[in-house]
Design a protein around this motif. Structure first.
Motif, PDB file in Angstrom:
ATOM      1  N   SER A   1     -23.293 -33.378  14.815  1.00  0.00           N
ATOM      2  CA  SER A   1     -22.459 -33.753  15.956  1.00  0.00           C
ATOM      3  C   SER A   1     -23.220 -34.650  16.922  1.00  0.00           C
ATOM      4  O   SER A   1     -22.653 -35.565  17.528  1.00  0.00           O
ATOM      5  CB  SER A   1     -21.952 -32.508  16.678  1.00  0.00           C
ATOM      6  N   THR A   2     -24.526 -34.418  17.085  1.00  0.00           N
ATOM      7  CA  THR A   2     -25.344 -35.278  17.956  1.00  0.00           C
ATOM      8  C   THR A   2     -25.478 -36.670  17.371  1.00  0.00           C
ATOM      9  O   THR A   2     -25.379 -37.673  18.078  1.00  0.00           O
ATOM     10  CB  THR A   2     -26.740 -34.656  18.150  1.00  0.00           C
ATOM     11  N   ILE A   3     -25.702 -36.736  16.063  1.00  0.00           N
ATOM     12  CA  ILE A   3     -25.793 -38.036  15.388  1.00  0.00           C
ATOM     13  C   ILE A   3     -24.477 -38.788  15.516  1.00  0.00           C
ATOM     14  O   ILE A   3     -24.452 -39.999  15.753  1.00  0.00           O
ATOM     15  CB  ILE A   3     -26.175 -37.839  13.905  1.00  0.00           C
TER      16      ILE A   3
ATOM     17  N   ASN B   1     -27.518 -25.081  13.256  1.00  0.00           N
ATOM     18  CA  ASN B   1     -28.450 -26.172  13.546  1.00  0.00           C
ATOM     19  C   ASN B   1     -28.038 -27.461  12.854  1.00  0.00           C
ATOM     20  O   ASN B   1     -28.127 -28.547  13.437  1.00  0.00           O
ATOM     21  CB  ASN B   1     -29.869 -25.783  13.127  1.00  0.00           C
ATOM     22  N   VAL B   2     -27.604 -27.350  11.618  1.00  0.00           N
ATOM     23  CA  VAL B   2     -27.156 -28.540  10.891  1.00  0.00           C
ATOM     24  C   VAL B   2     -25.906 -29.123  11.551  1.00  0.00           C
ATOM     25  O   VAL B   2     -25.777 -30.341  11.705  1.00  0.00           O
ATOM     26  CB  VAL B   2     -26.873 -28.210   9.412  1.00  0.00           C
TER      27      VAL B   2
ATOM     28  N   ALA C   1     -22.700 -29.559   8.073  1.00  0.00           N
ATOM     29  CA  ALA C   1     -22.722 -31.027   8.111  1.00  0.00           C
ATOM     30  C   ALA C   1     -21.307 -31.587   8.176  1.00  0.00           C
ATOM     31  O   ALA C   1     -21.029 -32.536   8.920  1.00  0.00           O
ATOM     32  CB  ALA C   1     -23.469 -31.570   6.893  1.00  0.00           C
ATOM     33  N   ILE C   2     -20.397 -30.994   7.400  1.00  0.00           N
ATOM     34  CA  ILE C   2     -18.997 -31.468   7.402  1.00  0.00           C
ATOM     35  C   ILE C   2     -18.364 -31.252   8.774  1.00  0.00           C
ATOM     36  O   ILE C   2     -17.726 -32.160   9.335  1.00  0.00           O
ATOM     37  CB  ILE C   2     -18.184 -30.743   6.315  1.00  0.00           C
TER      38      ILE C   2
ATOM     39  N   PRO D   1     -18.855 -25.291  20.136  1.00  0.00           N
ATOM     40  CA  PRO D   1     -18.229 -23.964  20.040  1.00  0.00           C
ATOM     41  C   PRO D   1     -17.323 -23.816  18.830  1.00  0.00           C
ATOM     42  O   PRO D   1     -17.322 -22.768  18.170  1.00  0.00           O
ATOM     43  CB  PRO D   1     -17.431 -23.874  21.347  1.00  0.00           C
ATOM     44  N   PHE D   2     -16.544 -24.855  18.509  1.00  0.00           N
ATOM     45  CA  PHE D   2     -15.690 -24.789  17.321  1.00  0.00           C
ATOM     46  C   PHE D   2     -16.527 -24.760  16.048  1.00  0.00           C
ATOM     47  O   PHE D   2     -16.233 -24.017  15.104  1.00  0.00           O
ATOM     48  CB  PHE D   2     -14.737 -25.981  17.284  1.00  0.00           C
ATOM     49  N   ILE D   3     -17.574 -25.574  16.015  1.00  0.00           N
ATOM     50  CA  ILE D   3     -18.455 -25.597  14.842  1.00  0.00           C
ATOM     51  C   ILE D   3     -19.079 -24.223  14.629  1.00  0.00           C
ATOM     52  O   ILE D   3     -19.103 -23.692  13.510  1.00  0.00           O
ATOM     53  CB  ILE D   3     -19.560 -26.665  15.017  1.00  0.00           C
ATOM     54  N   THR D   4     -19.589 -23.635  15.705  1.00  0.00           N
ATOM     55  CA  THR D   4     -20.235 -22.315  15.614  1.00  0.00           C
ATOM     56  C   THR D   4     -19.266 -21.253  15.108  1.00  0.00           C
ATOM     57  O   THR D   4     -19.601 -20.463  14.214  1.00  0.00           O
ATOM     58  CB  THR D   4     -20.779 -21.903  16.997  1.00  0.00           C
ATOM     59  N   THR D   5     -18.070 -21.250  15.670  1.00  0.00           N
ATOM     60  CA  THR D   5     -17.089 -20.217  15.304  1.00  0.00           C
ATOM     61  C   THR D   5     -16.675 -20.319  13.842  1.00  0.00           C
ATOM     62  O   THR D   5     -16.706 -19.334  13.096  1.00  0.00           O
ATOM     63  CB  THR D   5     -15.845 -20.339  16.202  1.00  0.00           C
ATOM     64  N   ILE D   6     -16.304 -21.529  13.436  1.00  0.00           N
ATOM     65  CA  ILE D   6     -15.835 -21.720  12.057  1.00  0.00           C
ATOM     66  C   ILE D   6     -16.953 -21.466  11.062  1.00  0.00           C
ATOM     67  O   ILE D   6     -16.768 -20.783  10.042  1.00  0.00           O
ATOM     68  CB  ILE D   6     -15.268 -23.143  11.876  1.00  0.00           C
TER      69      ILE D   6
END
Length: 459
Positions: free
Chosen positions: A339-341, A333-334, A411-412, A434-439
């Motif tokens: 990424s939206t911001i 969620n963070v 956040a990073i 997808p990359f954020i979720t995986t990592i």
């Protein structure tokens, strides 16, 4: 009130009242209200407008919105509307429509309207010839001022089309222009050519094959109410007003600002990607999105491998499984928030490459502070709920520290991955999350299980 009127348009029993009220709203305001109606009901709202009001509203719409509305209307009413449009507006609309639709609509036009459209469409796309108006007032340089004023009075053009009067010779070669007020102040017996000589200004014009941006730039540079368009030999064939190029001027100014800010190229690519995803072929969106979702699929297997790797820890500390969804979801969620911001900040040029480091460090600080706050709360809850009752108070500390790390990491990743993908030439829209979720899932669970094993003392 206007918003309620347009909602009333969806109710059959309120059409008459809605029609009266809608026709009282100014066209510019009505355009925005019209676009707030679901596309399927937009045609109904448009049909309730008086003929003149409908034309004004239609002219305010963007070409792509005009095209969408036209395709939902019936042929007879479309033809009537197209006949009333200026030829340059008509051609711009045809460019937005599918070729088959444009061809069918063209065939339904009157010969005069069809011929005028064909003249403009005979010029290259993006040229001044595509933008020009064919309705303009011309007078001969040999005419007297009195004769010129009589021509102005007898003209069927509207006042907005008579801001300038173009001067030509007997062979239609462009000579210059005068304003009607100059004719009113001049001696009626003087020749128009004498007024041009007194102006002491070289005629400024663009050729029909010149780039449309050249016309826009010359209008700005010379501060002209309209710029004449001539053929390859210098004969006057049309003109371009500031209204015709206002969108080009705005786009050019925006691009200049963005280039100075260092994001022009990034946003140009981003706009193109967004257009293809939103309005392009479905197969393109499916192919692109599946490619990135495969990353999530692979990531799921990797995360499964992490859980398998710490199977002994889970068997020894069964209560640790309760907090797996918490660790995974909070970081995700963070990351999505960040990424939206980033995407919104980039679109509004509030984030630029030169300022990106400062923005990234700000997100890291924000993520760390949120991690400490939420990690503390979650750690206390984990300590009271599962830690103490199961004789493993260290579980609260493991959950709290893990959540702090995962939220900071989210956040990073959310702040940095979209920019990395843009720089590398990839579409960050469907690809960043997808990359954020995986990592995040892989590293987050690894940290969580490692802390549980270390703090609880499980080998």
């Amino acid at each position: 009130m206007g918003q309620n009127v347009l909602h009333d348009l969806l109710q059959p029993f309120a059409l008459e009242a809605a029609k009266k009220e809608a026709n009282r709203i100014a066209p510019a305001e009505l355009v925005q209200l019209l676009m707030d109606i679901p596309p399927g009901k937009r045609v109904l709202a448009f049909r309730l407008l008086d003929k003149d009001k409908a034309l004004r509203v239609f002219e305010y719409l963007r070409p792509d919105d005009q095209a969408e509305l036209i395709q939902a209307m019936e042929s007879p009413e479309v033809t009537a509307l197209l006949e009333e449009l200026d030829v340059d507006d008509r051609v711009r609309l045809f460019e937005e429509l599918p070729a088959k639709v444009a061809k069918r609509l063209m065939a339904n036009l009157s010969p005069e309207a069809r011929n005028a459209a064909n003249v403009l469409m005979g010029y290259p796309e993006g040229s001044a010839g595509r933008l020009m108006n064919l309705r303009l007032l011309t007078i001969r340089s040999t005419a007297t001022v009195a004769a010129a004023l009589a021509t102005v009075r007898e003209s069927s053009l509207e006042a907005s089309e008579l801001s300038v009067v173009f001067v030509i010779d007997e062979n239609r070669y462009y000579q210059g222009w005068v304003r009607p007020v100059q004719l009113l102040k001049a001696d009626p017996a003087r020749r128009v050519a004498d007024l041009l000589a007194a102006m002491d200004e070289a005629p400024v014009a663009v050729r029909a094959v010149d780039d449309e941006l050249k016309a826009a730039q010359r209008l700005k540079t010379y501060d002209l109410p309209a710029i004449p368009v001539v053929d390859s030999e210098g004969r006057l064939i049309g003109d371009i007003t500031f209204d015709d190029v206002i969108d080009l001027v705005e786009e050019e100014a925006t691009e200049t600002i963005l280039e100075q800010a260092g994001v022009g190229g990034l946003l140009t690519r981003d706009r193109g990607w967004s257009e293809k995803l939103v309005r392009g072929p479905s197969i393109y969106a499916i192919r692109l999105r599946i490619v990135f979702l495969v990353v999530t699929l692979i990531g799921g297997f990797l995360v499964g491998g992490v859980i398998e790797r710490f199977e002994e820890t889970l068997e020894a500390v069964v209560a640790a499984a309760v907090f797996i969804p918490l660790v995974m979801d909070m970081g995700g969620n963070v990351g999505t928030q960040s990424s939206t911001i980033f995407a919104r900040g980039l679109a509004w040029s509030q984030i630029t490459p030169s300022q990106f480091s400062a923005y990234l460090f700000r997100e890291i600080r924000i993520g760390f502070v949120m991690g400490i706050i939420l990690g503390t709360v979650a750690g206390v809850v984990a300590y009271v709920w599962q830690g103490v009752p199961n004789g493993i108070p260290q579980l609260g500390l493991a959950v709290g520290l893990s959540l702090t790390v995962v939220i900071t990491l989210g956040a990073i990743l959310g702040a940095s991955l979209p920019m990395v993908m843009l720089r590398a030439g990839f579409d960050h829209g469907p690809g960043a999350d997808p990359f954020i979720t995986t990592i995040k899932d892989f590293l987050g669970l690894w940290v969580y299980f490692s802390l549980v094993g270390w703090l609880v003392g499980v080998a």
